[in-house]
Design a protein around this motif. Structure first.
Motif, PDB file in Angstrom:
ATOM      1  N   GLN A   1      52.604  28.014 -10.312  1.00  0.00           N
ATOM      2  CA  GLN A   1      51.704  27.569 -11.218  1.00  0.00           C
ATOM      3  C   GLN A   1      50.269  28.730 -10.891  1.00  0.00           C
ATOM      4  N   ALA A   2      50.539  28.495  -9.777  1.00  0.00           N
ATOM      5  CA  ALA A   2      49.353  28.877  -8.227  1.00  0.00           C
ATOM      6  C   ALA A   2      49.269  30.499  -8.484  1.00  0.00           C
ATOM      7  N   LEU A   3      50.536  30.964  -8.581  1.00  0.00           N
ATOM      8  CA  LEU A   3      51.183  32.551  -9.264  1.00  0.00           C
ATOM      9  C   LEU A   3      51.172  32.413 -10.200  1.00  0.00           C
ATOM     10  N   VAL A   4      50.979  32.166 -11.046  1.00  0.00           N
ATOM     11  CA  VAL A   4      50.334  32.658 -12.587  1.00  0.00           C
ATOM     12  C   VAL A   4      48.952  32.663 -12.644  1.00  0.00           C
ATOM     13  N   GLU A   5      48.245  31.824 -12.168  1.00  0.00           N
ATOM     14  CA  GLU A   5      46.724  31.400 -12.071  1.00  0.00           C
ATOM     15  C   GLU A   5      46.138  32.828 -11.451  1.00  0.00           C
ATOM     16  N   ARG A   6      46.574  33.565 -10.191  1.00  0.00           N
ATOM     17  CA  ARG A   6      46.164  34.221  -9.886  1.00  0.00           C
ATOM     18  C   ARG A   6      47.059  36.032 -10.056  1.00  0.00           C
TER      19      ARG A   6
ATOM     20  N   ALA B   1      53.478  36.025 -10.106  1.00  0.00           N
ATOM     21  CA  ALA B   1      53.831  35.986 -11.595  1.00  0.00           C
ATOM     22  C   ALA B   1      53.444  37.425 -12.778  1.00  0.00           C
ATOM     23  N   TRP B   2      55.027  37.253 -13.137  1.00  0.00           N
ATOM     24  CA  TRP B   2      54.028  38.699 -14.476  1.00  0.00           C
ATOM     25  C   TRP B   2      55.355  37.424 -15.549  1.00  0.00           C
ATOM     26  N   ASN B   3      54.899  36.904 -16.260  1.00  0.00           N
ATOM     27  CA  ASN B   3      55.542  35.786 -17.923  1.00  0.00           C
ATOM     28  C   ASN B   3      55.190  36.314 -18.342  1.00  0.00           C
ATOM     29  N   ALA B   4      53.842  36.889 -18.813  1.00  0.00           N
ATOM     30  CA  ALA B   4      53.405  37.118 -20.693  1.00  0.00           C
ATOM     31  C   ALA B   4      54.989  37.469 -21.352  1.00  0.00           C
ATOM     32  N   GLY B   5      54.916  37.046 -22.411  1.00  0.00           N
ATOM     33  CA  GLY B   5      56.219  37.075 -22.906  1.00  0.00           C
ATOM     34  C   GLY B   5      57.800  36.205 -23.346  1.00  0.00           C
ATOM     35  N   LEU B   6      57.480  35.638 -22.053  1.00  0.00           N
ATOM     36  CA  LEU B   6      58.911  34.518 -21.292  1.00  0.00           C
ATOM     37  C   LEU B   6      58.772  33.691 -21.299  1.00  0.00           C
ATOM     38  N   PRO B   7      59.699  33.110 -21.389  1.00  0.00           N
ATOM     39  CA  PRO B   7      59.776  31.513 -21.497  1.00  0.00           C
ATOM     40  C   PRO B   7      58.906  31.230 -19.299  1.00  0.00           C
TER      41      PRO B   7
END
Length: 835
Positions: A41-46, A788-794
């Motif tokens: 989640q930290a990798l998503v937030e940053r 993280a790069w998960n825009a558009g992904l589960p």
């Protein structure tokens, strides 16, 4: 955006300690996996890149493996489908369209679901139970009270693979869970768990041993204190699968699952002993004294096959002496050679002379044909047993074989009974079968548009001719007992192993899929949007190239049509994908007298970027062809440790990479941890994964998932290991700038997710991309820190492969469960510091 980038990112010390020690201690504990979710989640937030969204391009037509189906008994046009690695999907229009409702969860693999249709409560047991090579482990149980809008985590992190969730028929707070446990490591947290407070707490009420878990359960709905559970002993390692054991058995509880009694005892009528594998159970609801059990019986069949007088059976060539070999019938030998493709090069008289002169061993023929015919053990397979007294005694129902599984019973063993006809029984395996006489005789329900390998069945309680079937090819629905089926395949849930692209306009994406062959699809492919607003079914333009379990693909970029593709264990071909002309098998073959070649489940193949006529191929040796695979020459001996033996090919090459800067600078990696390099096109090879005089920082007993030679610096190479087959979730990622002489660890802030692929950006050498069993991560500083790069992904999805289309400057993701995704790299490259 540059000013927002920071390189001083927090690192979880606990994760680092685990990464460094897991090679010795084995599996990753569940509490560490849970803590690692915060790191993800930290990798998503940053993240600085989540303003760039991926788009899904399908394909959908081949669908993907289904593990469970639950339909609304009052309105069966509404149902839920749980995919093995594609999440949970909901339909309200009988499968015409679906909406994913589990994409916000920390894991996406599902073993079983249960729905209380009165309260609309959904329970999800994560982690597929089928024990295959890509059965991803879960992290416990989730529950939703708002039809999947939000999910509550209920614990059981060491469960890994959940076979069944049973709900109390009147008490929404009481449920039971059949936990199979770890796939690749022993653990004590197996068996049956019970909750009486809606999942806030759990009690393990049935525990057998560290390798025996619960795989299926059923309940007496008239008396919920009465339950049945099937226990299954199985161990799996990368090199061996043991799918039966003496601790497998059937258990019954008469106190609501608080205590359990083994009822598959000698004299009960049920089989016992070390040959008992996976079992399924079904209780007839109108008369719960009637119970069915399906058993994967691994006891060998008696050899009653008729001998072919014109040819030798393979086993007749085993353990022969020189004298015995000399007395073999030459006509029968020549027939054997002809039937197995040896007649062009060998004949019986020649081979006899070679054995007589000690040029070949008298066992050479057996060794050769054993590998190339692919024959396996021949167990009894599926058996069905019925009890009419609540499990006190049992009788075998079938006299003839039930042709649904033999050597692959571990993948199936599910049984169902009609809600109102005790003699109408369904059994699932390679085919779906129905019996109308209580299991005595069976008939296949499969039709041409129904995929093989069946794992789930829902039976309409008001009309037992209405069935919803889940298999390796998705969902099929029938209203006439299987006489006619239609396929509900709108979700993009393909399980890709490997992908590549061509330079056509529009360019095509090629890939091999689990049990669904090899396909290619244009990058502009259309599919449903799944946004819930006026969904329209659009054409899926995917086209099939090959069958089996689809594996790696390569395309000659000079014509964009000459395609190299294959299925499991190295069975590869070359063909023109459009005309299908010139199809030729290119799999390397060993010669008589040589040790048999070993091929990985996903054998690596690579076309040289310097000359597309040159093909590289990996068995346990490295092979090269200068003529598009027409002839394959082994340039090496065994490049693996070759230290393990079992019933699964092991000690095989898994990855090959050639430097795009320098022809003949080639790296290989193996499933047992070896990494080699050649700098002279294969004349000389150096082991670079272990140093005899000093300890290597590289793990020594882990699967090399990817090696990737840089295009920006000749000596630079990236390396990843995957601990999935040890239940080790550490992200092993390394870089060398001196051809592998020394290594440095990267990705110290990555979450505990095994790495499948590492790739370098095609334009910026500071950017690298990592695909894990949990998602996609990007580094702007050559791997020192990630986001993280998960825009558009589960939220979580296994990324098995990454490809780039350089003309369009696009990245393509091959996911194992949600097909293909594409995104532009323009903004990513703009945001990163220039090299």
């Amino acid at each position: 955006m540059h000013s927002k980038l920071t390189y001083c990112l927090p690192i979880l010390t606990l994760l680092l300690v685990t990464i460094l020690s897991n090679a010795q201690v084995g599996y990753t504990p569940g509490d560490i996996r849970l803590k690692s979710l915060k790191q993800r989640q930290a990798l998503v937030e940053r993240s600085l890149v989540n303003n760039v969204k991926f788009r899904n391009i399908g394909p959908t037509v081949m669908s993907g493996r289904v593990d469970d189906i639950e339909a609304n008994p009052d309105d069966p046009t509404e149902f839920y489908v749980a995919y093995a690695s594609g999440g949970l999907w909901h339909t309200t229009n009988n499968g015409q369209s679906f909406t994913p409702i589990f994409d916000s969860s920390e894991v996406i693999s599902i073993g079983d679901i249960a729905v209380n249709w009165k309260t609309r409560t959904i329970w999800v047991g994560t982690g597929e139970v089928n024990s295959s090579r890509s059965s991803y482990s879960g992290i416990g149980v989730y529950k939703s009270k708002d039809e999947g809008k939000t999910w509550e985590y209920l614990g059981l992190p060491e469960s890994h693979h959940i076979g069944k969730i049973v709900l109390h028929p009147t008490d929404d707070n009481t449920a039971w869970v059949a936990v199979l446990g770890h796939l690749y490591s022993p653990n004590k947290e197996r068996g049956v768990y019970k909750t009486t407070d809606g999942g806030k707490s759990w009690k393990q009420t049935l525990a057998i041993d560290d390798n025996t878990g619960a795989v299926d359960m059923d309940i007496n709905l008239q008396n919920p204190d009465e339950l049945y559970a099937t226990a299954w002993y199985r161990t799996r390692r990368a090199w061996n699968f043991e799918e039966s054991g003496k601790s497998s058995g059937v258990y019954k509880s008469i106190d609501g699952g608080t205590t359990w009694q083994l009822i598959s005892t000698p004299g009960s009528g049920l089989p016992t002993g070390a040959n008992i594998g996976r079992m399924g159970v079904a209780v007839y609801p109108k008369d719960p004294q009637i119970v069915y059990i399906i058993v994967d019986n691994q006891q060998a069949k008696p050899d009653t096959a008729k001998k072919d007088s014109l040819v030798y059976a393979i086993n007749e060539l085993k353990d022969l002496s020189v004298e015995q070999f000399a007395n073999l019938d030459e006509k029968k030998l020549d027939t054997l050679f002809k039937r197995n493709g040896l007649s062009k090069k060998y004949n019986a008289r020649m081979v006899k002379e070679m054995v007589a002169h000690n040029q070949l061993k008298p066992t050479s023929l057996y060794d050769y044909f054993y590998v190339n015919t692919g024959f396996e053990s021949n167990p009894i397979g599926a058996e069905v047993y019925r009890s009419d007294n609540g499990g006190k005694t049992w009788n075998k129902t079938n006299k003839a074989e039930i042709p649904i599984f033999f050597s692959y019973g571990y993948y199936f063993a599910k049984i169902y009974v009609s809600p109102y006809n005790p003699d109408k029984v369904f059994a699932l395996g390679l085919t779906s079968q129905v019996s109308l006489d209580g299991g005595k005789t069976w008939k296949s329900m499969d039709k041409q548009n129904v995929h093989s390998d069946h794992h789930a069945l829902w039976i309409d309680p008001k009309r037992d001719s209405h069935l919803i079937n889940g298999n390796d090819g998705g969902v099929n629905i029938t209203y006439d007992n299987g006489e006619h089926w239609f396929k509900a395949y709108t979700p993009a849930v393909g399980q890709f192993y490997n992908i590549t692209v061509d330079n056509d306009k529009p360019y095509n994406v090629y890939g091999g899929l689990q049990d669904n062959g090899v396909w290619y699809v244009p990058s502009t492919n259309y599919r449903n949007s799944f946004n819930g607003n006026g969904q329209t079914q659009l054409e899926d333009r995917a086209k099939n190239i090959g069958g089996g379990d689809g594996m790696q693909v390569q395309v000659d970029l000079r014509d964009n049509t000459t395609t190299y593709y294959g299925s499991q264990f190295g069975n590869y071909s070359r063909s023109n994908r459009i005309t299908k002309e010139g199809t030729k098998n290119i799999t390397p073959k060993h010669e008589l007298g040589e040790k048999p070649l070993r091929f990985n489940w996903q054998a690596p193949i690579l076309l040289s970027s310097h000359n597309n006529d040159i093909v590289y191929f990996g068995s346990n040796k490295f092979h090269r062809s200068f003529n598009q695979g027409d002839t394959m020459i082994a340039l090496t001996g065994d490049l693996t440790k070759a230290s393990r033996t079992g019933n699964v090919p092991y000690g095989t090459l898994t990855t090959i990479s050639e430097s795009p800067i320098r022809f003949g600078l080639i790296y290989t990696g193996s499933d047992d941890g070896n990494v080699f390099v050649t700098k002279d096109a294969g004349a000389n090879w150096e082991l670079i994964s272990a140093k005899p005089k000093k300890k290597s920082i590289l793990p020594q007993e882990r699967w090399v998932s990817r090696i990737f030679a840089s295009r920006f610096k000749e000596g630079r190479v990236y390396l990843s290991f995957n601990g999935y087959r040890n239940d080790d979730f550490a992200p092993y990622l390394f870089i060398s700038n001196d051809y592998g002489a020394t290594w440095n660890m990267l990705g110290k802030d990555l979450p505990m997710e095994p790495i499948n692929v590492v790739k370098e950006d095609p334009k910026n050498g500071n950017i690298i991309y990592v695909g894990t069993d949990g998602g996609l991560y990007v580094s702007f500083d050559n791997g020192r820190s990630f986001m993280a790069w998960n825009a558009g992904l589960p939220k979580s999805i296994p990324i098995h492969d990454i490809a780039f289309q350089e003309r369009e400057n696009e990245i393509i993701l091959g996911t194992h469960g949600r097909s293909l995704y594409v995104a532009s790299l323009d903004k990513i490259q703009e945001a990163a510091p220039k090299p």
